[in-house]
Design a protein around this motif. Structure first.
Motif, PDB file in Angstrom:
ATOM      1  N   ASP A  13      10.216  62.978 -67.627  1.00  0.00           N
ATOM      2  CA  ASP A  13       9.707  61.543 -68.258  1.00  0.00           C
ATOM      3  C   ASP A  13       8.143  61.394 -67.939  1.00  0.00           C
ATOM      4  O   ASP A  13       7.384  60.452 -68.906  1.00  0.00           O
ATOM      5  CB  ASP A  13      10.528  60.618 -68.007  1.00  0.00           C
ATOM      6  N   ASN A  37      12.866  63.650 -71.796  1.00  0.00           N
ATOM      7  CA  ASN A  37      13.839  62.968 -71.037  1.00  0.00           C
ATOM      8  C   ASN A  37      15.016  63.658 -71.258  1.00  0.00           C
ATOM      9  O   ASN A  37      15.031  64.668 -71.889  1.00  0.00           O
ATOM     10  CB  ASN A  37      14.231  61.362 -71.804  1.00  0.00           C
ATOM     11  N   GLU A  39      18.238  63.260 -72.373  1.00  0.00           N
ATOM     12  CA  GLU A  39      18.760  63.480 -73.656  1.00  0.00           C
ATOM     13  C   GLU A  39      18.223  64.358 -74.444  1.00  0.00           C
ATOM     14  O   GLU A  39      18.970  65.514 -74.980  1.00  0.00           O
ATOM     15  CB  GLU A  39      19.012  62.367 -74.523  1.00  0.00           C
ATOM     16  N   HIS A  40      16.803  64.401 -74.718  1.00  0.00           N
ATOM     17  CA  HIS A  40      16.244  65.315 -75.228  1.00  0.00           C
ATOM     18  C   HIS A  40      16.125  66.941 -74.597  1.00  0.00           C
ATOM     19  O   HIS A  40      16.326  67.803 -75.269  1.00  0.00           O
ATOM     20  CB  HIS A  40      14.736  64.904 -75.582  1.00  0.00           C
ATOM     21  N   PRO A  60      14.924  57.580 -66.666  1.00  0.00           N
ATOM     22  CA  PRO A  60      15.767  56.678 -67.347  1.00  0.00           C
ATOM     23  C   PRO A  60      16.853  57.332 -68.448  1.00  0.00           C
ATOM     24  O   PRO A  60      16.770  58.265 -68.693  1.00  0.00           O
ATOM     25  CB  PRO A  60      14.586  55.892 -68.231  1.00  0.00           C
ATOM     26  N   ARG A  61      17.907  56.474 -68.395  1.00  0.00           N
ATOM     27  CA  ARG A  61      18.998  56.597 -69.511  1.00  0.00           C
ATOM     28  C   ARG A  61      19.805  57.859 -68.872  1.00  0.00           C
ATOM     29  O   ARG A  61      20.849  57.570 -68.168  1.00  0.00           O
ATOM     30  CB  ARG A  61      18.507  57.045 -70.809  1.00  0.00           C
ATOM     31  N   LEU A  62      19.313  59.225 -68.984  1.00  0.00           N
ATOM     32  CA  LEU A  62      20.195  60.242 -68.362  1.00  0.00           C
ATOM     33  C   LEU A  62      19.169  60.931 -67.165  1.00  0.00           C
ATOM     34  O   LEU A  62      18.282  61.637 -67.745  1.00  0.00           O
ATOM     35  CB  LEU A  62      20.325  61.108 -69.490  1.00  0.00           C
ATOM     36  N   ASP A  63      19.648  60.682 -66.053  1.00  0.00           N
ATOM     37  CA  ASP A  63      18.906  61.321 -64.998  1.00  0.00           C
ATOM     38  C   ASP A  63      19.106  63.103 -64.645  1.00  0.00           C
ATOM     39  O   ASP A  63      19.912  63.453 -65.462  1.00  0.00           O
ATOM     40  CB  ASP A  63      18.956  60.761 -63.812  1.00  0.00           C
TER      41      ASP A  63
END
Length: 394
Positions: A13, A37, A39-40, A60-63
């Motif tokens: 990120d 990130n 998810e991407h 963040p969000r999905l490590d």
């Protein structure tokens, strides 16, 4: 796997860190995909199935751990390198437990360390892939051997066909070397057996074995020998480099296994490994007679060492002997059944006769048997096997 064929996915990120890693790896010759990130990163992974993933742990969000878990569900063998700050070693330990290939600590001061980790992970993944292919082929071969053994017990005629199928295709060629052979059984099934196989890109192994006795019981042991050689080759491919590189170790292993089988059978064996880079033969002898004949430089001679038969005595120490094969040569190996069909009266006369014939013509199994006037042999009191190894490694 070469760099040109390797596609990497970098997930981070931090745009500055990600851009520096991507630029360096591209300059090193890799094709690099990137994601900002977790998810991407998963989307890119599912679309392109890269050869390796390099992923930051703290996002963040999905490590990174979440990405690793998802990737492992879909592709357990894809190399996955995690990038972590120095203060989060607990996450690194968890990543390794989940199957990460390696880890890199931020800040990455020397990007050569990163490239080395990537190359090492790709090499390990390729080795795993090759071993899997070999295990599958070995399982098929063992299954075939087991089926063949059942047929052998039920019907000698079918057993003969099975035994012929176990013999290696001929001639064998590797670089400047070749192997040719012939086998004449005294009964429908033979207790003599030959085999050869590539060990790696620059070496191959071979052996001629003569099982005590005749018929189905001796032929049964040739099946065991084939099975044992396949198993040893698997161990070698898995990383046990000492097993096939030293023929003495192979003979010791077969000796132990035959004694444990309690079949009451022993084997005389001549086995060797040829290194095509050094043009050297390393061989070991397990009671083999007559000794193989080396023809080189216009002269023929019997090789040294006899050793003890395999499967007869416990705790036998076999030795390795290495000889140079540079220049035109042939190595002719017989089972002792050949001595039964030669017309000379004494053993010394038979040995001298073999030397004289091979000194004149030993470039193929047919040429040797023709020179000995036994090429049209129909019946013999004992099994006869002949293997000719030759080459011109000038």
């Amino acid at each position: 796997m070469s760099k040109a064929n390797s596609q990497l996915l970098v997930i981070d990120d931090d745009a500055i860190v990600r851009d520096s890693i991507v630029a360096y790896l591209q300059d090193s010759g890799f094709e690099v995909l990137e994601a900002e990130n977790g998810e991407h990163g998963l989307e890119v992974f599912q679309q392109h199935t890269p050869d390796l993933i390099l992923c930051d742990l703290r996002m963040p969000r999905l490590d990174g751990l979440g990405v690793l878990r998802r990737v492992r569900e879909e592709s357990p063998d894809t190399p996955f390198i995690v990038v972590s700050g120095a203060g989060v070693m607990a996450d690194v330990v968890e990543a390794l437990r989940l199957g990460a290939s390696d880890y890199i600590i931020k800040p990455i001061v020397d990007l050569e360390v990163l490239e080395h980790a990537v190359n090492r992970a790709l090499d390990n993944a390729e080795l795993v892939r090759q071993n899997q292919i070999y295990r599958e082929s070995l399982e098929d071969a063992i299954a075939s051997l087991r089926e063949s053994l059942d047929v052998l017990r039920e019907d000698q005629k079918a057993g003969r066909q099975v035994q012929l199928k176990m013999l290696p295709p001929q001639p064998f060629l590797m670089g400047n070397y070749f192997i040719d052979y012939k086998i004449w059984p005294s009964l429908y099934l033979s207790g003599d057996f030959v085999d050869y196989f590539a060990i790696n890109e620059h070496s191959f192994g071979f052996y001629l074995a003569d099982v005590s006795g005749h018929g189905a019981s001796s032929a049964f042991v040739t099946v065991l020998l084939k099975h044992m050689s396949l198993s040893l080759l698997q161990e070698f491919q898995a990383g046990d480099m000492d097993r096939l590189a030293r023929p003495s170790v192979v003979l010791s292993a077969i000796n132990k296994n035959l004694l444990a089988s309690e079949l009451g059978k022993h084997v005389t064996v001549f086995g060797g490994v040829v290194d095509t880079r050094t043009n050297q033969l390393t061989y070991s002898v397990g009671g083999h007679f007559p000794q193989p004949i080396l023809s080189m430089g216009g002269q023929s001679r019997y090789l040294e060492d006899r050793g003890l038969p395999v499967g007869l005595f416990p705790d036998v120490d076999y030795t390795d002997i290495t000889i140079d094969l540079s220049g035109p040569f042939t190595l002719t190996i017989f089972s002792d059944g050949i001595l039964e069909v030669l017309p000379q009266e004494t053993l010394k006369e038979k040995e001298q006769y073999l030397l004289s014939v091979i000194n004149e013509q030993a470039d193929s199994a047919d040429a040797v048997m023709s020179g000995l006037n036994v090429n049209s042999l129909r019946e013999a009191p004992d099994d006869i096997a002949l293997l000719v190894l030759g080459g011109n490694a000038g």
